[in-house]
Write a protein that holds these residues in place. Structure first.
Motif: not given
Length: 308
Positions: A113, A192-194, A235, A239, A246
């Motif tokens: 990811s 990833p931007d979590q 999500w 995202r 995903y």
């Protein structure tokens, strides 16, 4: 007397915790995988041409020079230089000067990811640590392939588990020496931007989900600690896709990797990804890649033979 057990419907309708109140989850870097596909030392296979960059490529220019052009930009590397190209480079035109010799490595780098950020290609001067690291990889490969593992071969195949362990050690030692130089040039693998720990927890769960197991929406939601419908919404907000999308994208990447870099039959690849029937796998793959698995493998093989 009121029971203390909350029903499923009550859990589904309870207001979700706002993203700002959920702690950020640290990215699991174990999801990054790197392996050697080929090693070659000698005259470039092709003097010039246009190619699609499908792997992470390292060229150590031993003699002569090379120039590449991509998306309106160009880079040149001379004797002693290192040219590094990530697969994000895409389509490139390359031309080597007469008499050029290179040390070339193709690596399969699966970032999961995460994603490559910064310039897709870079030229730098080497140092003793880098030269030794690439030499160690080359020496190990040429013991098993005296003529070198040229780009027209399929890919390096470990013969034993011990072979796999040792080669992985050499490859990661090379990456350990190379990566700081790349970050100096602004090239790095970005997590990833979590923004939401529930996204991070379920993402790690999906990244480690066995390839041959069918999708289980309930278990993925359990990993995120919310209901399936809530997790889908979270999500989409974080995202722009659902956990299923995903997971499906991840399966497509795995299928492509196995078609490109293994000798497994298409039927074996299909079964390994949980498809019980080959036509089902073919239809699914064609829907996502616009080409059949057999056609994809042939197109990749034709390209890999021609690129240096």
């Amino acid at each position: 007397m009121r029971t203390q057990v909350e029903t499923e419907s009550q859990r589904n309708t309870s207001p979700p915790m706002p993203a700002s109140a959920v702690p950020r989850r640290q990215f699991d870097w174990n999801s990054i995988r790197c392996r050697l596909l080929s090693y070659y030392k000698g005259v470039p296979n092709t003097q010039s041409g246009t190619f699609e960059t499908v792997n992470f490529i390292i060229w150590h220019m031993l003699r002569g020079a090379v120039k590449i052009k991509y998306t309106g930009r160009s880079l040149e590397a001379g004797a002693g230089d290192w040219m590094v190209m990530a697969h994000t480079l895409g389509r490139r035109y390359q031309v080597f000067t007469p008499g050029s010799q290179i040390e070339s490595l193709h690596l399969g780098v699966d970032t999961g990811s995460a994603e490559w950020a910064g310039p897709p290609a870079h030229v730098m001067r080497g140092d003793a640590v880098l030269r030794d690291a690439i030499a160690d990889v080359g020496n190990y490969v040429t013991i098993r392939y005296p003529a070198g593992l040229t780009p027209d071969d399929r890919a390096y195949a470990a013969k034993t588990f011990e072979d796999r362990i040792h080669l992985q050690k050499l490859v990661w030692t090379l990456m350990e020496a190379l990566y700081p130089r790349l970050t100096e040039a602004g090239i790095h693998i970005r997590e990833p931007d979590q923004y939401d720990a529930r996204v991070g927890a379920s993402m790690v769960f999906i990244d480690n989900w066995p390839d041959n197991l069918p999708w289980n929406r309930g278990q993925i939601a359990w990993a995120g600690g919310v209901s399936a419908s809530q997790l889908d919404r979270i999500w989409r907000e974080a995202r722009g896709q659902t956990p299923f999308q995903y997971w499906n994208d991840r399966r497509v990447r795995v299928a492509c990797d196995r078609l490109e870099n293994t000798d497994a039959s298409i039927k074996e690849i299909a079964y390994g990804l949980g498809f019980l029937h080959l036509p089902q796998f073919t239809t699914w793959f064609k829907r996502h890649r616009g080409i059949s698995p057999r056609g994809y493998r042939q197109r990749f093989t034709d390209h890999f033979v021609r690129s240096g």
